[in-house]
Design a protein around this motif. Structure first.
Motif, short mmCIF file in Angstrom:
data_model
loop_
_atom_site.label_atom_id
_atom_site.label_comp_id
_atom_site.label_asym_id
_atom_site.label_seq_id
_atom_site.Cartn_x
_atom_site.Cartn_y
_atom_site.Cartn_z
N ASP A 167 0.80 -1.22 0.00
CA ASP A 167 0.00 0.00 0.00
C ASP A 167 0.83 1.27 0.00
O ASP A 167 0.30 2.36 0.00
N VAL A 224 -2.22 3.63 -8.38
CA VAL A 224 -2.71 2.28 -8.04
C VAL A 224 -1.67 1.25 -8.45
O VAL A 224 -0.75 1.56 -9.23
N ASP A 234 -2.89 -4.76 -9.66
CA ASP A 234 -4.26 -4.79 -9.14
C ASP A 234 -4.77 -3.35 -9.05
O ASP A 234 -4.70 -2.71 -8.00
N PRO A 235 -5.26 -2.83 -10.18
CA PRO A 235 -5.63 -1.41 -10.24
C PRO A 235 -6.73 -1.02 -9.26
O PRO A 235 -7.04 0.16 -9.14
N SER A 236 -7.32 -1.99 -8.54
CA SER A 236 -8.33 -1.59 -7.57
C SER A 236 -7.67 -1.15 -6.26
O SER A 236 -8.33 -0.62 -5.37
N ARG A 237 -6.36 -1.36 -6.15
CA ARG A 237 -5.70 -0.99 -4.89
C ARG A 237 -4.92 0.30 -5.02
O ARG A 237 -3.97 0.40 -5.80
N GLU A 238 -5.30 1.26 -4.23
CA GLU A 238 -4.59 2.54 -4.24
C GLU A 238 -3.27 2.40 -3.48
O GLU A 238 -3.16 1.64 -2.51
N VAL A 284 -3.82 6.63 -11.40
CA VAL A 284 -5.16 6.08 -11.50
C VAL A 284 -5.81 6.50 -12.83
O VAL A 284 -6.64 5.79 -13.38
N VAL A 342 -6.00 3.95 -15.62
CA VAL A 342 -6.81 2.72 -15.49
C VAL A 342 -7.98 2.76 -16.46
O VAL A 342 -8.63 3.78 -16.60
#
Ligand code: TXA
Ligand code: MG
Length: 568
Positions: free
Chosen positions: A384, A417, A421-425, A565, A568
């Motif tokens: 993270d 991100v 895993d582009p959903s994780r900032e 981001v 994405v």
């Protein structure tokens, strides 16, 4: 009860020694009547008022001179009183309540409507604490109301660990201080956000992340790590607003002495000798172990009377004593007229995390401490957070400029991100250090002026620090200003060799078109040190750094496995 009247300004401040429960009748009445009272807890003294009475809360902010965007902790005597203040108790909250309350921990939970906005500074959460100190608990029970209480210092000075500290800061500004002797812990409580399913430490304290993790495991809650909030980056609203303020600071500058145990007294000696050279006749305040004080008394036996003032905390390894005495030491050495205070660094694990957090704030090193702390806690495996470290020699010119410029570019491009895993900032930030740096020096004035003039970037809050193992281990990419810096780092710290580059070889590896390279690379030796040169030279250095870093940015992000981001 012994009552001492002291009058200055609006109030007569009474300091009343606690001997039995009877002594709490009066302060409990004052609190019920909407007044503020200072009282001891096991961490630090608090300045309490009825948490449900907005007028009373206003008096706290006024007495302390505290910004109203900084929320207060609400103190209760028993666990079953927490229900009345919060909207839900998560399993995580339940686990930590059972394990650590009463004790030096504050749990941030979702509040309900009974808690006034002024207490939480408008947040939808409230910090709850049950102090373990018998005087604090009796007082809350006798007052019959939850007590909102920040530390009982004036905003900006170290938290009070003795009634006399409170008197010094708030004399004439409050009417009553309960004197319950010295605080046992001496550093403020661990603040943990328990609104989610993973604990987030917003302020380290005596309840360490290791302790929290182990209790959660026992309770059947499992996650790999306890995260530490990387606050106040990129202008985000910090989760714990208090962390952005410069607390704990004495008037005199503080120099942190980092060294292994064997070399500690030599390290003090060396740093004190260089201070004597810079400031002949300056008074040196020494906060150190018994062993170090003994050694220094011998080696400084010849200096004039009163030129070195000593404050011993106990035996060398005792980080708990150092923590318990830290604030009193800073205050006493300051009051005794120190021109510089020297204090020991401890390793950043266990209780050392809380101690170093407060000490580095006192030394003005807090700027990127919180993100760094996060990294230290989470290790470089963590997904993270990404840290880039710029390294030069003295950490006052090139590397702080690179840090400032890099962070400004990041801020424009972010948020980021994970590519995988582009959903994780991901939080990304740069910091800086020097191979031969001293601790706590500001950036060179010309460096500050150059960045301000060229880009409106402010690095005046920068404080120098030296590279060390702990810092390096928490970084993902290390960029040095010259090849020599990189060679030195690789030789001294082989474990980070695969992620330390000088800026130019990173460039070469990045496969940047050669005509672009020719335009950018002015000196094949690296970025020359502008130390001592004119503002013009600094401006040239800043300009080179800005071009290089902008060109390198995509390759650096790629190296870190992250992207903006917006991609994405
Ligand atoms: O040990 C302690 O916690 C002492 C004693 C008196 O209990 N109190 C104390 O309070 O240190 P104070 O106000 O000096 O620091 C409280 C910290 C601040 O950094 C504040 O931003 C944070 O806790 N805090 C309080 N409520 C919060 C909330 N709802 N969300 C996030 N942070 C919160
Ligand atoms: Mg405080």
């Amino acid at each position: 009860m012994e009552v001492k009247g002291v009058e200055t300004g609006g109030f007569v401040t009474e300091v009343a020694l606690y001997r039995s429960q009877d002594d709490l009748v009066r302060p409990a009445e004052l609190i019920r009547g909407g007044e503020v009272v200072a009282f001891p807890t096991e961490t630090v003294y608090g300045l309490g008022a009825n948490a449900l009475d907005t007028n009373a809360i206003d008096k706290i902010f006024k007495a302390k001179g505290r910004p109203s965007d900084n929320p207060l902790i609400v103190h209760v005597a028993e666990k079953d009183q927490i229900r009345m203040l919060v909207s839900d108790i998560t399993p995580l909250a339940r686990c930590l309540m059972d394990a650590f309350m009463p004790g030096p921990i504050t749990l941030v939970m979702r509040r309900n409507r009974s808690v006034p906005d002024v207490v939480t500074a408008g947040l939808d959460t409230v910090g709850i604490r049950i102090p373990a100190h018998p005087v604090a608990r009796e007082l809350i029970a006798m007052a019959g109301v939850p007590i909102a209480a920040p530390s009982a210092n004036r905003s900006g000075s170290p938290s009070p660990t003795k009634a006399q500290h409170v008197l010094k800061d708030l004399r004439g500004r409050i009417s009553y201080i309960v004197d319950g002797g010295d605080c046992d812990v001496g550093l403020e409580s661990t603040v943990v956000d328990v609104t989610g399913n993973r604990p987030v430490i917003l302020r380290p304290g005596a309840i360490t992340s290791e302790m929290i993790l182990s209790e959660c495991k026992k309770f059947g809650l499992s996650f790999a790590q306890v995260s530490v909030d990387p606050v106040s980056k990129n202008g985000q609203v910090p989760r714990s607003p208090g962390q952005k303020y410069r607390h704990y600071a004495p008037k005199s500058p503080v120099t942190v002495i980092h060294s292994g145990k064997e070399m500690m007294s030599q390290a003090y000696e060396q740093t004190m000798h260089s201070f004597q050279q810079e400031s002949p006749g300056g008074v040196m305040g020494v906060f150190a172990s018994r062993e170090v004080c003994e050694a220094l008394r011998l080696s400084f036996a010849n200096v004039a009377q009163g030129q070195v003032i000593y404050y011993e905390y106990g035996s060398e390894d005792d980080v708990f004593s150092a923590g318990q005495k830290l604030y009193d030491a800073l205050r006493s050495l300051d009051d005794a007229g120190s021109d510089r205070i020297f204090a020991p660094g401890f390793g950043s694990e266990g209780y050392g995390v809380a101690y170093m957090n407060r000490l580095e704030k006192a030394a003005g090193l807090e700027k990127d401490l919180d993100p760094k702390l996060g990294m230290l806690e989470q290790g470089s495996e963590d997904e993270d957070c990404r840290q880039v470290l710029f390294v030069c020699t003295g950490n006052t010119c090139r590397s702080p400029m690179a840090e400032g410029i890099f962070n400004a570019i990041l801020q424009e491009m972010g948020p980021f991100v994970l590519c995988s895993d582009p959903s994780r900032e991901v939080q990304v930030f740069a910091s800086s250090a020097g191979i031969f740096a001293s601790f706590g020096s500001p950036a060179a004035q010309n460096a500050v002026d150059a960045l301000r003039q060229l880009y409106g970037i402010d690095i005046s809050g920068h404080r120098s620090r030296r590279v060390d193992e702990v810092l390096l281990s928490s970084t993902h990419l290390i960029l040095t200003m010259t090849g020599e810096h990189a060679m030195f780092l690789r030789a001294a710290f082989p474990e980070i060799a695969d992620r330390a580059y000088d800026i130019f070889s990173f460039f070469e590896n990045a496969d940047i078109p050669s005509d672009m390279l020719r335009n950018l690379v002015k000196s094949p030796m690296g970025i020359p040190d502008p130390f001592g040169a004119s503002l013009d030279e600094y401006i040239k250095t800043a300009d080179t750094l800005e071009h290089l870093l902008s060109a390198l940015m995509p390759y650096i992000l790629d190296n870190l496995g992250i992207m903006p981001v917006s991609f994405v």
